[in-house]
Scaffold this motif. Sequence first.
Motif, PDB file in Angstrom:
ATOM      1  N   ALA A 166     -48.293 -12.482 -15.137  1.00  0.00           N
ATOM      2  CA  ALA A 166     -47.416 -12.536 -13.963  1.00  0.00           C
ATOM      3  C   ALA A 166     -46.009 -12.064 -14.313  1.00  0.00           C
ATOM      4  O   ALA A 166     -45.362 -11.360 -13.529  1.00  0.00           O
ATOM      5  CB  ALA A 166     -47.380 -13.965 -13.413  1.00  0.00           C
ATOM      6  N   LEU A 170     -44.219  -8.814 -12.728  1.00  0.00           N
ATOM      7  CA  LEU A 170     -42.928  -8.889 -12.031  1.00  0.00           C
ATOM      8  C   LEU A 170     -41.905  -7.951 -12.659  1.00  0.00           C
ATOM      9  O   LEU A 170     -41.130  -7.302 -11.944  1.00  0.00           O
ATOM     10  CB  LEU A 170     -42.415 -10.331 -12.050  1.00  0.00           C
ATOM     11  CG  LEU A 170     -43.035 -11.285 -11.020  1.00  0.00           C
ATOM     12  CD1 LEU A 170     -42.549 -12.700 -11.243  1.00  0.00           C
ATOM     13  CD2 LEU A 170     -42.708 -10.839  -9.607  1.00  0.00           C
ATOM     14  N   SER A 213     -36.069 -10.545  -3.536  1.00  0.00           N
ATOM     15  CA  SER A 213     -37.185 -11.492  -3.536  1.00  0.00           C
ATOM     16  C   SER A 213     -37.920 -11.482  -4.875  1.00  0.00           C
ATOM     17  O   SER A 213     -38.252 -12.543  -5.423  1.00  0.00           O
ATOM     18  CB  SER A 213     -38.145 -11.151  -2.398  1.00  0.00           C
ATOM     19  OG  SER A 213     -39.278 -11.984  -2.422  1.00  0.00           O
ATOM     20  N   LEU A 214     -38.164 -10.303  -5.418  1.00  0.00           N
ATOM     21  CA  LEU A 214     -38.833 -10.209  -6.719  1.00  0.00           C
ATOM     22  C   LEU A 214     -37.982 -10.832  -7.814  1.00  0.00           C
ATOM     23  O   LEU A 214     -38.494 -11.525  -8.707  1.00  0.00           O
ATOM     24  CB  LEU A 214     -39.129  -8.750  -7.045  1.00  0.00           C
ATOM     25  CG  LEU A 214     -40.189  -8.053  -6.181  1.00  0.00           C
ATOM     26  CD1 LEU A 214     -40.274  -6.571  -6.541  1.00  0.00           C
ATOM     27  CD2 LEU A 214     -41.552  -8.707  -6.356  1.00  0.00           C
ATOM     28  N   GLU A 215     -36.676 -10.617  -7.774  1.00  0.00           N
ATOM     29  CA  GLU A 215     -35.791 -11.181  -8.792  1.00  0.00           C
ATOM     30  C   GLU A 215     -35.747 -12.702  -8.696  1.00  0.00           C
ATOM     31  O   GLU A 215     -35.662 -13.386  -9.729  1.00  0.00           O
ATOM     32  CB  GLU A 215     -34.394 -10.585  -8.644  1.00  0.00           C
ATOM     33  CG  GLU A 215     -34.322  -9.120  -9.067  1.00  0.00           C
ATOM     34  CD  GLU A 215     -32.952  -8.521  -8.837  1.00  0.00           C
ATOM     35  OE1 GLU A 215     -32.658  -7.463  -9.410  1.00  0.00           O
ATOM     36  OE2 GLU A 215     -32.152  -9.104  -8.062  1.00  0.00           O
ATOM     37  N   ARG A 216     -35.810 -13.256  -7.473  1.00  0.00           N
ATOM     38  CA  ARG A 216     -35.850 -14.714  -7.340  1.00  0.00           C
ATOM     39  C   ARG A 216     -37.135 -15.283  -7.928  1.00  0.00           C
ATOM     40  O   ARG A 216     -37.117 -16.325  -8.608  1.00  0.00           O
ATOM     41  CB  ARG A 216     -35.718 -15.107  -5.869  1.00  0.00           C
ATOM     42  CG  ARG A 216     -34.305 -14.984  -5.311  1.00  0.00           C
ATOM     43  CD  ARG A 216     -34.188 -15.698  -3.977  1.00  0.00           C
ATOM     44  NE  ARG A 216     -35.090 -15.139  -2.973  1.00  0.00           N
ATOM     45  CZ  ARG A 216     -34.769 -14.162  -2.149  1.00  0.00           C
ATOM     46  NH1 ARG A 216     -33.561 -13.610  -2.211  1.00  0.00           N
ATOM     47  NH2 ARG A 216     -35.640 -13.724  -1.248  1.00  0.00           N
ATOM     48  N   LYS A 217     -38.264 -14.620  -7.659  1.00  0.00           N
ATOM     49  CA  LYS A 217     -39.529 -15.081  -8.238  1.00  0.00           C
ATOM     50  C   LYS A 217     -39.482 -15.027  -9.758  1.00  0.00           C
ATOM     51  O   LYS A 217     -39.949 -15.951 -10.436  1.00  0.00           O
ATOM     52  CB  LYS A 217     -40.674 -14.219  -7.714  1.00  0.00           C
ATOM     53  CG  LYS A 217     -40.983 -14.405  -6.239  1.00  0.00           C
ATOM     54  CD  LYS A 217     -42.137 -13.524  -5.809  1.00  0.00           C
ATOM     55  CE  LYS A 217     -42.439 -13.683  -4.326  1.00  0.00           C
ATOM     56  NZ  LYS A 217     -43.550 -12.796  -3.889  1.00  0.00           N
ATOM     57  N   LYS A 218     -38.916 -13.959 -10.286  1.00  0.00           N
ATOM     58  CA  LYS A 218     -38.828 -13.825 -11.747  1.00  0.00           C
ATOM     59  C   LYS A 218     -37.924 -14.895 -12.339  1.00  0.00           C
ATOM     60  O   LYS A 218     -38.237 -15.481 -13.386  1.00  0.00           O
ATOM     61  CB  LYS A 218     -38.291 -12.426 -12.080  1.00  0.00           C
ATOM     62  CG  LYS A 218     -38.139 -12.141 -13.572  1.00  0.00           C
ATOM     63  CD  LYS A 218     -39.472 -12.185 -14.284  1.00  0.00           C
ATOM     64  CE  LYS A 218     -39.399 -11.582 -15.671  1.00  0.00           C
ATOM     65  NZ  LYS A 218     -38.334 -12.109 -16.501  1.00  0.00           N
ATOM     66  N   SER A 220     -37.292 -17.869 -11.082  1.00  0.00           N
ATOM     67  CA  SER A 220     -37.996 -19.153 -11.002  1.00  0.00           C
ATOM     68  C   SER A 220     -39.053 -19.269 -12.098  1.00  0.00           C
ATOM     69  O   SER A 220     -39.194 -20.322 -12.742  1.00  0.00           O
ATOM     70  CB  SER A 220     -38.646 -19.299  -9.627  1.00  0.00           C
ATOM     71  OG  SER A 220     -39.409 -20.485  -9.546  1.00  0.00           O
ATOM     72  N   LEU A 221     -39.781 -18.195 -12.339  1.00  0.00           N
ATOM     73  CA  LEU A 221     -40.800 -18.209 -13.388  1.00  0.00           C
ATOM     74  C   LEU A 221     -40.164 -18.340 -14.767  1.00  0.00           C
ATOM     75  O   LEU A 221     -40.666 -19.084 -15.628  1.00  0.00           O
ATOM     76  CB  LEU A 221     -41.630 -16.931 -13.301  1.00  0.00           C
ATOM     77  CG  LEU A 221     -43.038 -16.953 -13.897  1.00  0.00           C
ATOM     78  CD1 LEU A 221     -43.867 -18.049 -13.242  1.00  0.00           C
ATOM     79  CD2 LEU A 221     -43.721 -15.617 -13.697  1.00  0.00           C
TER      80      LEU A 221
END
Length: 317
Positions: A166, A170, A213-218, A220-221
């Motif tokens: 994942a 990302l 949005s992708l940077e926020r997911k990254k 958080s991960l």
Amino acid sequence: MSHVRKGMKKTILAAALTGLLLLAGCSASDESGAPTAGAAKPGNAADMDRDTAALGEQNKAGSDGAVAPEGVGATGGPVTGRSLIYRGELTVRVDDVPAAADRLTGLVNTAGGHIGAEKRVVDPTESQASITVRVPAKQFHGVLEQIAKLGEEVSRGSNTEDVTEAVVDLDTRIAAQRASVESVRRMFTQAKQLSEVVLLERELNQRQAELASLERKKASLDDLVALSTISVSLIGPHTPLPEPEKEPAPGFLGGLEAGWDAFVGTVQVALAVLGFLLPFLIALAIPVALVIALRRRRRPALAAPAPTAPPAPPAAD
């Protein structure tokens, strides 16, 4: 005769050249097959024996149940190049819940972590505290052991989630999205017509939103990978343990139990609805009863017959 001799010479030369070519081909085939035959050299065989022995030792260790701990490789070193998320749950019975909670907070701060959430219930008979701590991934197992030593360990659970794929996905998508945003920006600076400016501006805003949005997911991960989560329950000496969830019985008894639970739940919901509507029904019943009473009083007066004249006396003869 001279022509015949010249033809014979040419034939002999051609035969000689053909023989030489055949010999060269045979020697080349022998040389090309030499490495295959040489694969069984003593040195290579020794290497294969050592690899087989090492593999046998690994299989033996695996068959004996020796499993490397979470986050630790087969040789005892930490796992590198992987993105792992550690989560743990721990229930500890302590003599003094507030004091143990304070010690837990100091322990987590010393390890470089912090308290994510905390809830305390101070009661003489049933005191308990639910604390969620975030600690660096390298300190996960050590902190878990130290928390267990705060009192008597009641239960423990942990799991590891590998999110390497994942994270890589990302990173790839973020890089591609950034390149796309930069491309649209260059086109935006070169736009001359108003329609092109409007179209490119809308496209740029959409791609920037997707990138954010992708940077926020990254992020958080990355946070979950960097800081492990431990849910700690501290219970007092007299606090009863929560009852474990009972597994439904199989077959007919399980269906009967599920049906009975559904029936009881339906009755409870119906009673709750009735209790909710009862005050409104009572408030409506009072004026309805008054209207009915007034109608009953008026009905006899309206239905009373008109007085009739007394009959005339009979005429005398």
